[in-house]
Design an enzyme around this catalytic site. Structure first.
Site, PDB file in Angstrom:
ATOM      1  N   CYS A 166      62.109   6.223  63.527  1.00 22.50           N
ATOM      2  CA  CYS A 166      61.250   5.898  64.671  1.00 22.50           C
ATOM      3  C   CYS A 166      59.886   5.359  64.248  1.00 22.50           C
ATOM      4  CB  CYS A 166      61.101   7.104  65.595  1.00 22.50           C
ATOM      5  SG  CYS A 166      60.302   8.552  64.863  1.00 22.50           S
ATOM      6  N   HIS A 220      58.549  12.489  67.084  1.00 23.94           N
ATOM      7  CA  HIS A 220      59.219  11.257  67.485  1.00 23.94           C
ATOM      8  C   HIS A 220      58.215  10.333  68.166  1.00 23.94           C
ATOM      9  CE1 HIS A 220      62.660   8.734  68.319  1.00 23.94           C
ATOM     10  NE2 HIS A 220      62.409   8.731  69.611  1.00 23.94           N
ATOM     11  N   HIS A 231      62.752   2.668  70.842  1.00 21.41           N
ATOM     12  CA  HIS A 231      62.600   3.638  69.752  1.00 21.41           C
ATOM     13  C   HIS A 231      63.876   3.654  68.912  1.00 21.41           C
ATOM     14  CE1 HIS A 231      64.950   7.042  71.815  1.00 21.41           C
ATOM     15  NE2 HIS A 231      64.967   6.036  72.667  1.00 21.41           N
TER      16      HIS A 231
END
Length: 167
Positions: A75, A127, A139
């Protein structure tokens, strides 16, 4: 003889250039249509074609922790690569580090290019994604690779931490 060929070559060059422009326009229209459908917005709202071309090139690339290539990306790697290629800005770091480099943006004020942070199974940011529009973000998911998700999905609602704008 050269004088006769020159106008013909000129016309061929003009015609070829025109065809390239038409093909590019058709490609741009297809891109707008595709992402307007995914984001549930009007096609005219898809304006940053550089961003959506980038997403199109990377969509589906598998997740790989620490990865930064089309063989596999995580990510933060995706976020940093996107910022470099789309916005011409060099950033680096983990999701937690990127969070530290941002000023908070309230969820209702998120704009294209802002970062969205999540605390998944931890009390630390784990994240990150890049906000697009209409509550959607791009993402690198651990299970599905590079993809677009919605902040309205129960999973992301549960773990959403904050939005941020890079300082």
């Amino acid at each position: 003889m050269l004088k006769r060929i020159t106008p013909v070559l000129f016309l061929l060059l003009v015609a070829c250039h025109g065809q390239k422009h038409v093909a590019s326009s058709d490609s741009d229209n297809a891109l707008r249509k595709k992402y307007a459908g995914i984001l549930q917005v009007d096609e005219k709202e898809i304006t940053n074609l550089r961003l959506y071309r980038f997403i199109d090139e990377w969509y589906g690339v598998p997740y790989k922790y620490g990865g930064k290539t089309k063989a596999g990306i995580d990510c933060s790697g995706l976020t940093c690569t996107l910022y470099s290629e789309v916005y011409g800005k060099t950033i680096s770091g983990s999701a937690a580090s990127l969070n530290d480099q941002c000023e908070e943006v309230k969820e209702k004020n998120l704009a294209e290019g802002d970062l969205v942070f999540f605390k998944i199974g931890s009390d630390k940011v784990s994240h990150v994604g890049v906000y697009l529009q209409n509550r959607h973000f791009v993402h690198a998911s651990t299970h599905k690779g590079v993809m677009i998700s919605s902040l309205d999905e129960a999973y992301y609602q549960k773990y959403f931490f904050r939005g941020g704008k890079l300082k």
